[in-house]
Write an enzyme that holds these catalytic residues in place. Structure first.
Site, PDB file in Angstrom:
ATOM      1  N   PHE A 132      -8.113  -6.510   0.085  1.00  0.00           N
ATOM      2  CA  PHE A 132      -8.814  -5.582  -0.808  1.00  0.00           C
ATOM      3  C   PHE A 132     -10.080  -6.292  -1.316  1.00  0.00           C
ATOM      4  O   PHE A 132     -10.033  -7.472  -1.658  1.00  0.00           O
ATOM      5  CB  PHE A 132      -7.887  -5.234  -1.972  1.00  0.00           C
ATOM      6  CG  PHE A 132      -8.388  -4.135  -2.852  1.00  0.00           C
ATOM      7  CD1 PHE A 132      -8.242  -2.802  -2.490  1.00  0.00           C
ATOM      8  CD2 PHE A 132      -9.023  -4.426  -4.049  1.00  0.00           C
ATOM      9  CE1 PHE A 132      -8.707  -1.789  -3.312  1.00  0.00           C
ATOM     10  CE2 PHE A 132      -9.493  -3.415  -4.871  1.00  0.00           C
ATOM     11  CZ  PHE A 132      -9.334  -2.090  -4.497  1.00  0.00           C
ATOM     12  N   ASP A 211      -0.941 -10.966  -4.230  1.00  0.00           N
ATOM     13  CA  ASP A 211      -1.349  -9.734  -4.898  1.00  0.00           C
ATOM     14  C   ASP A 211      -0.323  -8.662  -4.537  1.00  0.00           C
ATOM     15  O   ASP A 211      -0.166  -8.316  -3.359  1.00  0.00           O
ATOM     16  CB  ASP A 211      -2.760  -9.334  -4.444  1.00  0.00           C
ATOM     17  CG  ASP A 211      -3.302  -8.157  -5.248  1.00  0.00           C
ATOM     18  OD1 ASP A 211      -2.491  -7.341  -5.723  1.00  0.00           O
ATOM     19  OD2 ASP A 211      -4.531  -8.053  -5.376  1.00  0.00           O
ATOM     20  N   TYR A 236      -0.584   0.893 -12.204  1.00  0.00           N
ATOM     21  CA  TYR A 236      -0.947   2.320 -12.096  1.00  0.00           C
ATOM     22  C   TYR A 236      -0.687   2.906 -10.714  1.00  0.00           C
ATOM     23  O   TYR A 236      -0.897   4.078 -10.493  1.00  0.00           O
ATOM     24  CB  TYR A 236      -2.410   2.551 -12.499  1.00  0.00           C
ATOM     25  CG  TYR A 236      -3.440   1.707 -11.773  1.00  0.00           C
ATOM     26  CD1 TYR A 236      -3.835   2.016 -10.477  1.00  0.00           C
ATOM     27  CD2 TYR A 236      -4.038   0.617 -12.388  1.00  0.00           C
ATOM     28  CE1 TYR A 236      -4.775   1.246  -9.821  1.00  0.00           C
ATOM     29  CE2 TYR A 236      -4.975  -0.163 -11.747  1.00  0.00           C
ATOM     30  CZ  TYR A 236      -5.350   0.159 -10.452  1.00  0.00           C
ATOM     31  OH  TYR A 236      -6.272  -0.609  -9.804  1.00  0.00           O
ATOM     32  N   LYS A 237      -0.229   2.087  -9.758  1.00  0.00           N
ATOM     33  CA  LYS A 237       0.050   2.589  -8.412  1.00  0.00           C
ATOM     34  C   LYS A 237       1.514   3.023  -8.335  1.00  0.00           C
ATOM     35  O   LYS A 237       1.891   4.001  -8.963  1.00  0.00           O
ATOM     36  CB  LYS A 237      -0.340   1.526  -7.387  1.00  0.00           C
ATOM     37  CG  LYS A 237      -1.865   1.312  -7.374  1.00  0.00           C
ATOM     38  CD  LYS A 237      -2.336   0.189  -6.471  1.00  0.00           C
ATOM     39  CE  LYS A 237      -3.866   0.133  -6.491  1.00  0.00           C
ATOM     40  NZ  LYS A 237      -4.413  -1.091  -5.868  1.00  0.00           N
ATOM     41  N   ARG A 385      -5.044   7.626   4.815  1.00  0.00           N
ATOM     42  CA  ARG A 385      -3.967   6.842   4.218  1.00  0.00           C
ATOM     43  C   ARG A 385      -3.024   7.756   3.444  1.00  0.00           C
ATOM     44  O   ARG A 385      -3.453   8.578   2.644  1.00  0.00           O
ATOM     45  CB  ARG A 385      -4.607   5.806   3.283  1.00  0.00           C
ATOM     46  CG  ARG A 385      -3.692   4.736   2.795  1.00  0.00           C
ATOM     47  CD  ARG A 385      -4.459   3.699   2.017  1.00  0.00           C
ATOM     48  NE  ARG A 385      -4.965   4.227   0.761  1.00  0.00           N
ATOM     49  CZ  ARG A 385      -5.203   3.485  -0.329  1.00  0.00           C
ATOM     50  NH1 ARG A 385      -5.025   2.181  -0.285  1.00  0.00           N
ATOM     51  NH2 ARG A 385      -5.652   4.033  -1.431  1.00  0.00           N
TER      52      ARG A 385
END
Ligand code: PLP
Length: 426
Positions: A132, A211, A236-237, A385
């Site tokens: 990322f 991560d 928040y995912k 995705r």
């Protein structure tokens, strides 16, 4: 399963699935199949009420007293301990605070500081080219800062990007300071073997930083069993903490009293309210905090966290693999011939909880799906995705989503002008 695969047979399986009851814990809009919980999780029932309670009662009535009386001060470590259950961590090792980007900065800097003592010639930070972006940018920014400060001494830190596991293993050596990887790749959904990679990094004398942005709440994580050094991630995912909810950072207990982190704000002090004139870090994971925390946003995290803990990660994982297998199979059979190419590993041991396909018109196809209530997302370059979150997705949702995808591809509906307009957030 292949021969009698039908919506009705899937509905039967759903009806007998004990995880299905968790769907009622979330507030999802009518007519939406939400395949983007890997980017922003859904709203759990009770989260809005929790925020209202913090604002109206704790803030409005309790005022400053709420730092003590409503437990605001303990929130980062209390939530960290709850989250630890999903990470294979022990109490006292995790704190909820700041953003993933900031936590990465702190983790990388503190790992480099340990190496400065243990292996002063170790100046290479290894990460993946396909990581990322923030993970690469933060490593580059930190190396640049250290190099500009140390310019006169000739000290030179370097960020090395690798493209594969083979390249990673070949890159490890006497100059390796640390390796920073995403456990699950945000684009492809590919998952590293955390224990094996950590061991290889340690054998080379490096420190391993993970991560967990696309792993926490998505796959079982075993930080202590893997003997990892540091971990960071989002709430928040898959943890459904709410937009921009604070992130977390975990540090192996063996480093607790020796690490240093550069954002040495007063909340990381051993006694913040002693108002001492110089800095003494807390001798536990609170050392990783910086300043005053966003209480309202942080308080909401607990609602989603409780659901994940109750659902149990092994059960969530079993359903996630079944649903991602189903999604892949249905797309490859019912949408065959339209140019979608799977880029997610088929091997269960190497797959996270989302499925990605590449297609040259990926952006337009995703836009057309969203207009029909099937919300996935688009990632450069040319990647569609689809996040698969078993807490609020069923087998029939997967079936319905693929049927809508089939219709979009079959009719060419994605070719409409309106679907080519790019939004700021994709
Ligand atoms: C989502 C994500 C982030 C986000 O970082 P923020 O600081 O919350 O913006 C970081 N790393 C990875 C691997 C991610 O998937």
């Amino acid at each position: 399963m292949q021969t009698e695969l039908s919506r009705a047979s899937l509905a039967q399986l759903d009806a007998n699935d004990p995880l299905i009851r968790f769907r009622e814990r979330f507030q999802l809009p009518e007519g939406v199949i939400y395949l983007d919980g890997n980017s922003l999780g859904a709203l759990p029932h009770g989260a809005a009420e929790r925020a209202a309670q913090v604002v109206t009662q704790q803030w409005g009535h309790g005022l400053i007293r709420s730092w003590n009386d409503a437990g605001w001060f303990e929130l980062p470590t209390r939530l960290g301990d709850k989250l630890a259950q999903l990470l294979g961590a022990n109490p006292g090792e995790t704190v909820v605070t700041d953003t993933t980007s900031l936590n990465l900065f702190k983790a990388l800097a503190s790992a480099l500081r340990i190496q400065q003592v243990d292996g002063p010639d170790r100046r290479v930070l290894i990460t993946e080219r396909d990581n990322f972006p923030t993970d690469i940018y933060i490593a580059e920014g930190l190396a640049d800062l250290l190099n500009s400060v140390g310019a006169e001494t000739g000290v030179s830190y370097e960020v090395k990007l690798i493209d594969s596991e083979t390249e990673l293993l070949a890159a490890l050596g006497d100059d390796t300071a640390l390796v920073s990887l995403s456990h699950v790749n945000y684009r492809t959904g590919a998952m590293w073997d955390m224990a094996a990679i950590t061991e290889a990094v340690h054998q080379a004398g490096g420190l391993a930083i993970w991560d967990l942005a696309h792993a926490a709440g998505a796959v079982p994580v075993a930080l202590n069993a893997a003997n990892a050094d540091y971990a960071v991630g989002c709430t928040y995912k898959y943890l459904n903490g709410g937009p921009g909810s604070p992130a977390f950072i975990w540090v192996n207990a063996r480093h607790h009293e020796r690490f240093w982190q550069p954002l040495s704000g007063w909340w990381s002090h051993q006694a913040p309210f002693a108002m001492a004139e110089s800095y003494t870090p807390a001798n536990d994971v609170r050392r990783f905090m910086c300043g005053t925390q966003p209480v309202t946003s942080m308080a909401m995290i607990e609602v989603g966290l409780d659901i994940s803990v109750e659902a149990e990660m092994d059960k969530v994982r079993a359903n996630s693999l079944e649903l991602t297998d189903l999604f892949i199979e249905l797309v490859e059979t019912r949408c065959a011939g339209y140019g979608l190419e799977l880029i997610t590993p088929r091997d269960h041991a190497r797959r996270g909880s989302h499925v990605s396909f590449s297609h040259p018109n990926g952006y337009e196809i995703i836009a057309a799906l969203i207009s029909r209530g099937v919300i996935g997302d688009y990632r450069e370059p040319a990647v569609l995705r689809f996040g698969v979150t078993p807490l609020y997705l069923s087998r029939t949702d997967i079936w319905d989503a693929v049927e809508i995808l089939r219709e979009v591809l079959h009719t060419g509906a994605w070719q409409r002008e309106e679907f080519t307009v790019r939004n700021a957030v994709t």
